[in-house]
Write an enzyme that holds these catalytic residues in place. Structure first.
Site, PDB file in Angstrom:
ATOM      1  N   PHE A   1       6.961  -1.164  -0.882  1.00 54.97           N
ATOM      2  CA  PHE A   1       6.134  -1.407   0.319  1.00 54.97           C
ATOM      3  C   PHE A   1       7.128  -0.642   1.431  1.00 54.97           C
ATOM      4  CE2 PHE A   1       3.348  -4.502   2.521  1.00 54.97           C
ATOM      5  CZ  PHE A   1       2.657  -4.976   1.616  1.00 54.97           C
TER       6      PHE A   1
ATOM      7  N   GLN B   1       3.220  -4.024  16.594  1.00 53.12           N
ATOM      8  CA  GLN B   1       2.932  -2.829  15.181  1.00 53.12           C
ATOM      9  C   GLN B   1       1.401  -2.673  15.146  1.00 53.12           C
ATOM     10  OE1 GLN B   1       3.628  -4.586  11.148  1.00 53.12           O
ATOM     11  NE2 GLN B   1       5.571  -3.180  11.757  1.00 53.12           N
TER      12      GLN B   1
ATOM     13  N   HIS C   1      -0.395  -1.021  12.685  1.00 56.67           N
ATOM     14  CA  HIS C   1      -1.245  -1.389  11.433  1.00 56.67           C
ATOM     15  C   HIS C   1      -1.880   0.371  11.304  1.00 56.67           C
ATOM     16  CE1 HIS C   1      -1.852  -0.769   6.967  1.00 56.67           C
ATOM     17  NE2 HIS C   1      -0.596  -2.137   6.765  1.00 56.67           N
TER      18      HIS C   1
ATOM     19  N   LEU D   1      -7.951  -5.165   7.646  1.00 56.06           N
ATOM     20  CA  LEU D   1      -6.821  -4.614   7.098  1.00 56.06           C
ATOM     21  C   LEU D   1      -6.728  -3.945   5.364  1.00 56.06           C
ATOM     22  CD1 LEU D   1      -4.018  -4.250   6.683  1.00 56.06           C
ATOM     23  CD2 LEU D   1      -3.949  -6.107   6.195  1.00 56.06           C
TER      24      LEU D   1
ATOM     25  N   GLU E   1      -0.980  -2.092   2.986  1.00 55.64           N
ATOM     26  CA  GLU E   1      -0.163  -1.663   2.625  1.00 55.64           C
ATOM     27  C   GLU E   1      -0.007  -1.397   0.663  1.00 55.64           C
ATOM     28  OE1 GLU E   1       3.259  -1.748   5.633  1.00 55.64           O
ATOM     29  OE2 GLU E   1       4.593  -1.196   4.023  1.00 55.64           O
TER      30      GLU E   1
ATOM     31  N   ARG F   1       6.066   1.737   8.902  1.00 55.36           N
ATOM     32  CA  ARG F   1       4.320   1.724   9.628  1.00 55.36           C
ATOM     33  C   ARG F   1       4.599   2.150  10.987  1.00 55.36           C
ATOM     34  NH1 ARG F   1       2.823  -4.589   8.453  1.00 55.36           N
ATOM     35  NH2 ARG F   1       1.872  -3.955   6.045  1.00 55.36           N
TER      36      ARG F   1
ATOM     37  N   HIS G   1      -2.042  -5.168  15.090  1.00 52.86           N
ATOM     38  CA  HIS G   1      -1.345  -6.072  13.740  1.00 52.86           C
ATOM     39  C   HIS G   1      -0.837  -6.645  13.755  1.00 52.86           C
ATOM     40  CE1 HIS G   1      -1.818  -6.789   9.278  1.00 52.86           C
ATOM     41  NE2 HIS G   1      -0.049  -6.237   9.419  1.00 52.86           N
TER      42      HIS G   1
ATOM     43  N   ARG H   1       8.550  -4.302  12.425  1.00 48.67           N
ATOM     44  CA  ARG H   1       8.712  -5.238  11.084  1.00 48.67           C
ATOM     45  C   ARG H   1       7.940  -4.083  10.009  1.00 48.67           C
ATOM     46  NH1 ARG H   1       4.724  -8.115   8.295  1.00 48.67           N
ATOM     47  NH2 ARG H   1       3.409  -7.687   9.398  1.00 48.67           N
TER      48      ARG H   1
END
Lengths: 579, 334
Positions: free
Chosen positions: A121, A235, A237, A247, A250, A281, A351, A392
């Site tokens: 990730f 955030q 995304h 979404l 990721e 991100r 996001h 994050r």
């Protein structure tokens, strides 16, 4: 008014709300009476939309992962704004929670040999994200819900919209919520309250979040005078589907997907040479917007939105079917695009709310202006401990919800067991005042359409409080928001019915996102540096000398008070952030 | 930017020209010279403004593309105009659709039909259109929705006679002569408009005592290491764990619609889901609980549940597998 008595009242039924209910119940030997109040059917909270997975060091002896490495990745990812003692709590407890979900029945993807599989990730140095296809949050939610059904002392109130927190000299005494199915206000008396209402990304129009993510608990806390922390950090995304904003996990990049601009180049090379598509991100979102601004984006005909391509055509189609089935299903159903055959159009969308209700390490809330409060906790995306700081890392949110779900649940149980009885003073009268306020709102016959206000508000946020921000832009956003707040005072609410009045609910949500949008913008304007997800065009550098601190914002009588809290640094000194 | 330049031109035409005419009409009050100068000044003002804005526009384009080129506000108005029957339909691939909604009126305890002219393009979903109705036509419309990506299970309803999730149902693909009809799931009790009552549905789900059962409670809640599960064991129950509790299968089931006590395809499929999970330790008790006429034996294998399930759960097969499992154990006991 109907009065219901419980020991603990939990607002919100996502991962954080449900885990805290389970652990509070367990801690009390299933003795405490716990209410979960959800504005949706409890199993439908936005946590169901979490896709990619949950982070945690599961097999250190096998893949050389360690708590220190997970902590370092998280802190560097946060652009050094995370409190490092909180991060240590997160990484040390995350593995246990992943195993807890295994014991509840989550169908983790497994490797040959039965080990729980982990995928790479963004910003993580080692594959440490456990996953159940690309529906991880959904499976967790279903397991938690089914688990709660076996606990007779946990009472779920589906489709109840909480409109106010009641307290007496700072001490929690109850909440008022409207039962949507009847339209009646109900008073829930309790000893302790946990706010677990999730994020507020619906302050934006282009967002990955469900329609319900309107930060209701955060707005309630703000209006009741509680401290909010780091609200400027929203955030974005990088890969939300154009034009809906749905979404695209990721994990699509974790499993090997590439990002291409209109010239067919993997542009991440310019921005994060070593991590490429698996940079954090904030960095990818900025890269995408820079590409689009410099004319290397593509144009989506139907929506006129500019985008870049997420390409998975080089992946084994079997891998997509096994590990990303929902993404495939969604792109086919929504756009008629099969990711195995065509690239997916994506761009950054709001996001996750990194900031939230300020809490200590146990999730306890605090009041502004030196006022005291007891009996209030916040957890999950609604709260800010803070482990995510300015940005994050993907898959840390599910671990955060679960780890603090346990911590908060147990802490609240200890408190509620010690408190003897529900306090009485004036609670019914206060609830009746709230009931009258809602009745008055229902009576609104003004000239403005609340849906147009919402459209303008969310478009303003999309345009002026997005990935890159400017002082002028933020100022005009603030001005616009206050104009819209004035318009909100003169709206018409057409639905006067009692049963399932979603018009009233929409207006209550709008009231909340108006406050949230205001707070985000105000905090953003105040922070004159660029850190993580907050990028000011005029102040492109991180400024540790002046800004290595949390923004604490609370509502004052006439304007908001802004103070600061130092960042806790334990073992990792801030350094230049490069990927 | 182009929009605001257009507004200036509009202003010059709509306001400037009538003002000029007025001045001419009253010209006998002033000297010829004064009027000529005034006219020139107004025209010059308009031209200069137009010039400045053009310059800014060119400059802005040179500097790069504005990522927010979409003029959402304008588009909103544009749509409204189109819906109200302006001569042009906008671009190719856009349509005005007649949306018919059957709404349950709780006071009259009956269904009433409303219809709305709605704008749609090739990507519009039924949920988008319903939200459009709420925002600009009739905000009293009641319906459930949340994630808009087919995973929360809120927006089950009947579109053109078929039980579906509104959020993942494309309008163009379901049009019949530019018309589309939406009604609530009538296999559940009705609350209002498109909103149905889920109490009974949830009660049945709860009655089968879902959730993984483990003997060792301490390990369950204070976990130390994952249980072993092979890929093959995972595959046995995985498809049955996709259930999002949207209620479409119950709406479609002919037995559920006639026998209110029948447990229904959703709850029964979840019995199978937990029973087939190698980590579950409840054993046969779980399936013996549904060894009843209103349990597995109520199913007549119509298969409608599996047909309508938006997530590919196959309740019909799950129930037959439960029946087989019960028969096997019955034989063993004999």
């Amino acid at each position: 008014m109907e009065i219901l008595n419980h020991d603990i009242i939990i607002l919100g039924s996502g991962l954080a709300g449900m885990t805290s209910a389970i652990h509070a119940s367990r801690k009390s030997g299933n003795r405490l009476e716990i209410a979960i109040i959800s504005k949706l059917h409890a199993m439908r909270s936005h946590s169901v939309a979490a896709e990619g997975g949950i982070s945690g060091v599961l097999y250190p002896e096998y893949n050389k992962d360690s708590f220190d490495l997970h902590a370092y990745d998280t802190i560097k990812g946060s652009d050094y704004l995370a409190d490092q003692d909180a991060v240590e709590i997160l990484v040390e407890n995350a593995p246990k929670e992943i195993i807890f979900y295994d014991h509840l029945g989550v169908p983790w993807n497994r490797e040959e040999g039965g080990r729980v599989a982990q995928r790479p990730f963004g910003g993580m140095s080692i594959p440490r994200t456990a996953f159940a296809a690309d529906k991880t949050g959904f499976f967790m939610m279903r397991s938690l819900y089914d688990e709660i059904l076996s606990m007779n002392n946990i009472h779920i109130y589906h489709e109840h919209f909480t409109t106010s927190l009641l307290s007496k000299s700072g001490k929690f005494i109850g909440v008022v919520a409207i039962d949507l199915s009847t339209g009646n206000a109900r008073l829930f008396r309790g000893k302790a309250c946990i706010i677990a209402t999730g994020g507020a990304s619906r302050a934006y129009k282009f967002t990955t979040t469900s329609h319900a993510s309107t930060g209701d608990g955060t707005a309630l806390a703000y209006r009741s005078g509680f401290n909010l922390k780091d609200m400027e950090f929203v955030q974005f995304h990088p890969t939300a589907l154009v034009p809906s904003g749905i979404l695209i996990t990721e994990a699509a990049r974790g499993e090997g997907g590439y990002l291409y601009n209109s010239e067919g180049k993997r542009f991440m090379e310019r921005y994060a040479k070593s991590k490429m598509e698996l940079a954090p991100r904030d960095i990818i979102s900025k890269a995408i917007i820079t590409e689009i601004k410099e004319g290397r984006g593509l144009l989506h005909e139907e929506s006129k939105l500019r985008y870049i391509n997420l390409d998975m055509r080089h992946l084994d189609p079997k891998k997509i079917d096994e590990r990303l089935p929902m993404i495939k299903d969604i792109t086919i159903k929504m756009l008629g695009i099969d990711p195995a055959k065509d690239p997916i159009p994506v761009r950054p969308a709001a996001h996750f709310t990194m900031g939230g209700i300020d809490t200590d390490k146990k999730g306890r809330m605090s009041m502004g202006n030196g006022n005291e409060s007891v009996g209030f906790w916040a957890v999950g995306e609604a709260g800010c401990v803070s482990v995510h700081g300015a940005n994050r890392l993907g898959s840390n949110s599910l671990s955060q919800c679960s780890v603090w779900g346990r911590i908060v649940g147990e802490d609240v149980a200890d408190y509620a067991l010690k408190e003897n009885s529900l306090s009485d003073g004036g609670v019914v009268r206060e609830a009746e005042i709230e009931e009258a306020r809602i009745a008055k709102m229902l009576d609104s016959n003004g000239k403005n359409n609340p849906y147009e206000i919402k459209e303008e508000l969310t478009s303003t946020m999309d345009e002026l409080v997005y990935v890159y921000r400017t002082t002028d832009g933020l100022r005009s956003a603030l001005k616009k928001i206050s104009e819209l707040k004035n318009s909100f005072a003169d709206i018409h609410l057409d639905d006067k019915g009692k049963i399932f009045n979603t018009n009233l609910r929409d207006v209550l949500e709008l009231e909340n996102i108006l406050d949230i949008a205001h707070v985000i913008t105000e905090a953003a304007l105040n922070r004159t540096e660029s850190r993580g997800a907050h990028s000011m065009v005029e102040f492109p550098k991180r400024d540790d000398k002046n800004w290595l601190k949390h923004t604490i914002l609370s509502k004052g009588d006439t304007s908001d008070n802004i103070t600061y809290l130092p960042v806790t640094i334990t073992r990792w000194q801030p350094e230049e952030r490069k990927y | 930017m182009r929009a605001s330049r257009f507004m200036i031109l509009l202003y010059v035409c709509m306001v400037g020209i009538p003002v000029l005419l007025l001045i001419y009409a009253f010209s006998y009050l002033f000297s010829q010279l004064f009027i000529e100068r005034l006219v020139l000044a107004i025209i010059a003002f308009g031209l200069i403004l137009y010039g400045i804005l053009s310059f800014v526009d060119v400059y802005a384009r040179k500097k790069g593309v504005n990522p927010h080129e979409v003029q959402i506000k304008l588009r909103f108005l544009e749509r409204k105009k189109i819906e109200e029957g302006a001569p042009s339909l906008g671009k190719e691939g856009e349509k005005v659709v007649n949306l018919k909604i059957k709404r349950f009126n709780p006071d009259k305890k009956g269904l009433e039909e409303s219809s709305y002219k709605m704008f749609a393009d090739s990507l519009t979903t039924v949920l988008d259109m319903l939200l459009g109705v709420k925002a600009s036509k009739d905000s009293t419309l009641a319906m459930r929705y949340s994630c808009r990506m087919g995973i929360c299970g809120s927006c089950g309803m009947v579109v053109n006679g078929k039980p579906v999730l509104a959020c993942e149902t494309n309008v163009f693909k379901n049009l019949e002569k530019d018309e589309i009809s939406v009604e609530p799931m009538q296999g559940h009790a009705l609350l209002r408009d498109l909103v149905t009552d889920f109490d009974d549905f949830f009660e049945k789900h709860s009655s089968i005592k879902p959730g993984l059962y483990r003997v060792d409670e301490k390990e369950k809640y204070e976990p130390t290491k994952p249980y072993y599960q092979s890929k093959a064991e995972l595959d046995k129950f995985l498809p049955y764990s996709y259930c999002i509790m949207c209620g479409l299968c119950v709406d479609a089931c002919p037995v559920s619609n006639t026998n209110k006590d029948f447990l229904g395809p959703q709850a029964l499929s979840q019995v199978y889901r937990y029973n087939a999970d190698s980590r579950d330790q409840k054993g046969l008790r779980r399936i013996f609980d549904v060894d009843t006429l209103d349990g597995v034996w109520g199913c007549e294998f119509a298969g409608a549940c599996s047909e309508v399930c938006p997530k590919g759960v196959d309740p019909a097969t799950a129930i037959q597998l439960l029946k087989a499992e019960l028969s096997k154990n019955l034989l063993k006991e004999d």
